[in-house]
Scaffold this active site. Structure first.
Site, PDB file in Angstrom:
ATOM      1  N   ARG A  83      59.148  72.762  41.318  1.00  0.00           N
ATOM      2  CA  ARG A  83      60.542  72.646  40.883  1.00  0.00           C
ATOM      3  C   ARG A  83      60.668  71.515  39.855  1.00  0.00           C
ATOM      4  NH1 ARG A  83      61.853  74.742  46.426  1.00  0.00           N
ATOM      5  NH2 ARG A  83      61.423  72.688  47.283  1.00  0.00           N
ATOM      6  N   PHE A 121      64.470  85.528  43.622  1.00  0.00           N
ATOM      7  CA  PHE A 121      64.227  85.078  45.006  1.00  0.00           C
ATOM      8  C   PHE A 121      64.578  83.585  45.085  1.00  0.00           C
ATOM      9  CE2 PHE A 121      61.063  88.440  44.085  1.00  0.00           C
ATOM     10  CZ  PHE A 121      61.352  89.371  45.064  1.00  0.00           C
ATOM     11  N   ASP A 131      69.202  86.540  44.741  1.00  0.00           N
ATOM     12  CA  ASP A 131      68.649  86.598  46.100  1.00  0.00           C
ATOM     13  C   ASP A 131      69.364  87.711  46.864  1.00  0.00           C
ATOM     14  OD1 ASP A 131      66.853  84.355  47.799  1.00  0.00           O
ATOM     15  OD2 ASP A 131      68.065  85.684  49.041  1.00  0.00           O
ATOM     16  N   ASP A 145      59.425  84.063  42.811  1.00  0.00           N
ATOM     17  CA  ASP A 145      58.879  83.408  44.017  1.00  0.00           C
ATOM     18  C   ASP A 145      59.238  84.215  45.273  1.00  0.00           C
ATOM     19  OD1 ASP A 145      57.768  81.539  45.736  1.00  0.00           O
ATOM     20  OD2 ASP A 145      59.530  80.236  45.737  1.00  0.00           O
ATOM     21  N   CYS A 173      52.929  83.815  48.255  1.00  0.00           N
ATOM     22  CA  CYS A 173      52.712  82.913  49.390  1.00  0.00           C
ATOM     23  C   CYS A 173      52.059  83.661  50.549  1.00  0.00           C
ATOM     24  CB  CYS A 173      54.021  82.250  49.820  1.00  0.00           C
ATOM     25  SG  CYS A 173      55.261  83.417  50.386  1.00  0.00           S
TER      26      CYS A 173
HETATM   27  N1  SAH Z   1      62.143  79.847  45.344  1.00  0.00           N
HETATM   28  C1  SAH Z   1      62.796  79.464  46.574  1.00  0.00           C
HETATM   29  C2  SAH Z   1      62.151  80.060  47.794  1.00  0.00           C
HETATM   30  C3  SAH Z   1      62.111  81.580  47.821  1.00  0.00           C
HETATM   31  S1  SAH Z   1      61.946  82.236  49.410  1.00  0.00           S
HETATM   32  C4  SAH Z   1      62.893  77.941  46.630  1.00  0.00           C
HETATM   33  O1  SAH Z   1      62.403  77.256  45.725  1.00  0.00           O
HETATM   34  O2  SAH Z   1      63.450  77.420  47.601  1.00  0.00           O
HETATM   35  C5  SAH Z   1      62.220  83.915  49.219  1.00  0.00           C
HETATM   36  C6  SAH Z   1      63.669  84.344  49.099  1.00  0.00           C
HETATM   37  O3  SAH Z   1      63.660  85.730  48.794  1.00  0.00           O
HETATM   38  C7  SAH Z   1      64.544  84.187  50.329  1.00  0.00           C
HETATM   39  O4  SAH Z   1      65.674  83.437  49.996  1.00  0.00           O
HETATM   40  C8  SAH Z   1      64.984  85.635  50.696  1.00  0.00           C
HETATM   41  O5  SAH Z   1      66.345  85.714  51.082  1.00  0.00           O
HETATM   42  C9  SAH Z   1      64.789  86.346  49.404  1.00  0.00           C
HETATM   43  N2  SAH Z   1      64.463  87.783  49.445  1.00  0.00           N
HETATM   44  C10 SAH Z   1      63.604  88.426  50.254  1.00  0.00           C
HETATM   45  N3  SAH Z   1      63.466  89.708  49.890  1.00  0.00           N
HETATM   46  C11 SAH Z   1      64.260  89.894  48.800  1.00  0.00           C
HETATM   47  C12 SAH Z   1      64.536  90.977  47.937  1.00  0.00           C
HETATM   48  N4  SAH Z   1      63.947  92.176  48.105  1.00  0.00           N
HETATM   49  N5  SAH Z   1      65.388  90.796  46.909  1.00  0.00           N
HETATM   50  C13 SAH Z   1      65.981  89.593  46.712  1.00  0.00           C
HETATM   51  N6  SAH Z   1      65.737  88.516  47.483  1.00  0.00           N
HETATM   52  C14 SAH Z   1      64.907  88.664  48.522  1.00  0.00           C
END
Ligand code: SAH
Length: 387
Positions: free
Chosen positions: A206, A222, A244, A291, A331
């Site tokens: 970040r 995401f 998201d 992500d 991940c």
């Molecule tokens: N980049 C973020 C962490 C991402 S975690 C950070 O820096 O904090 C992954 C995220 O993807 C979660 O918030 C979850 O709600 C979301 N997610 C999971 N499947 C998804 C989808 N198909 N479309 C959109 N969001 C999704």
């Protein structure tokens, strides 16, 4: 102490300090042992190899703690916990991982710090049986107000444990903890947030987005609670789109902009499935952050996970402006960095674009990976320049 004897020619990984012993490597048992007990691990000829805790209900029947004969008593745990704490002494953020399980040579134990509060995950029976002792040690070694347990993780079922959450020591944390990350404020809900509340592993990445953000239009896919977006806008990004699937996390993402006095009219929060969103969006961005959550929970899911990663990476390439950047992650521990790079390469080939690797990315130094434990390297990313 009860003993487990290892099959002939199966000692090598144990001597090399891989922390797991699968049931298939065990030749026999001597003495009486209860599930969760510390046992002595012996070679076929009786030679001492290691000590670890035992769980007959798990496919990973023993997890190793030490390779010498000194007793694994409370002082041993205290010394190992202190060692992990010392390794984080130079952390400048108020939130970070304090104990990274196998990678801190403390299998099954995750502890994250959020300011004055700790959040603990007990992932195995061996830790479960000692979690109160561990919480007491942490409360003595650190100046904290409380320890909350977030052992609501599916892997516990593989250890014969049910899911559990609750206070384990001290006071109840507030519903919202405002952490400081790279100088910015982020709201964390340790009760309902993902993992222990926040994706601490991305803190360094970040900060990297912050360095790249000046004047840029950024698509944060995401986004969770918008940590990347906060860093981008605070560093002069022109516009950030957080996407998201969860409305709840997007509300926190918007609140996080306010916590940092950032202009709400420079950000958009879109609740959507990223797979679908990427097919519809007809806009181009200077930087796209991708992500996703873990697609492969085991080796069996690798094939379908690979299809998922390829799909989103292919469509993400298509929304990057020529000369812009794609920051892409996996991940999934079951997916190697090598295979991930091959999947992204496959996506690039189908997109007809060109790309260069600018940086290989990983979790920060509060998430060390034990060299003996390649399984610990779950987060891998690529920063690509795209033409
Ligand atoms: N980049 C973020 C962490 C991402 S975690 C950070 O820096 O904090 C992954 C995220 O993807 C979660 O918030 C979850 O709600 C979301 N997610 C999971 N499947 C998804 C989808 N198909 N479309 C959109 N969001 C999704």
């Amino acid at each position: 102490m009860a003993r487990i004897t290892i099959k002939h020619k199966r000692e090598k990984p144990i001597i090399n300090q891989h922390p797991w012993i699968f049931s298939g490597a065990i030749a026999g048992y001597e003495g009486t042992m209860q599930p969760g007990d510390i046992v002595s691990i012996r070679a076929h000829d009786g030679q001492f190899l290691a000590q670890g805790y035992w769980n007959p209900d798990s496919q990973i029947e023993a997890r190793l703690l030490s390779w010498d004969k000194d007793p694994i008593d409370e002082m041993w745990w205290r010394n190992m916990i202190q060692r992990a704490i010392n390794a984080r002494a130079n952390q400048t953020n108020s939130a970070y991982r304090l104990i990274n399980a196998e990678n801190d040579y403390l299998p099954g134990l995750i502890v994250d710090r959020y300011g004055d509060w700790l959040v603990m995950q007990s992932l195995t029976l061996g830790i479960e049986k000692r979690k109160h002792m561990i919480a007491d040690i942490l409360s003595v070694l650190l100046d904290i107000q409380g320890i909350y347990e977030r052992s609501d993780v599916d892997v516990r079922e593989k250890e014969g444990l049910s899911l559990h959450t609750g206070i384990i020591w001290g006071k109840e944390p507030p519903e919202e903890i405002i952490i400081q990350e790279n100088g910015y404020k982020i709201a964390v809900d340790v009760y309902n947030g993902h993992k222990t509340g926040f994706y601490l592993d991305q803190a360094g990445n970040r900060a990297l987005i912050g360095q790249m953000a000046q004047g840029k239009r950024i698509l944060n896919l995401f986004s969770y609670t918008g940590g990347f977006g906060v860093h981008a806008l605070a560093n002069g990004a022109d516009y950030v789109v957080n996407v998201d699937a969860s409305m709840e996390v997007l509300e926190t993402a918007e609140a996080n902009l306010t916590h940092n006095n950032l202009p709400l009219d420079r950000a958009e929060h879109i609740q959507a499935d990223v797979f679908a969103y990427l097919r519809e969006v007809d806009d181009l961005f200077d930087i796209v952050i991708l992500d996703p959550p873990k697609f492969a929970h085991s080796k069996q899911q690798l094939e379908s996970a690979a299809r998922g990663y390829k799909d989103i990476n292919l469509n993400a390439f298509n929304v990057v402006k020529p000369g812009g950047y794609l920051m892409t992650y996996s991940c999934s521990g079951a997916l190697s960095a090598d295979l991930f790079q091959k999947i992204v390469f496959g996506a690039l080939a189908d997109s007809g674009r060109q790309a260069q690797i600018i940086q290989h990315l990983s979790a920060g130094e509060d998430h060390p990976v034990a060299l003996t434990f390649p399984e610990g390297e779950y987060l891998k990313g690529l920063l690509l320049r795209v033409y």
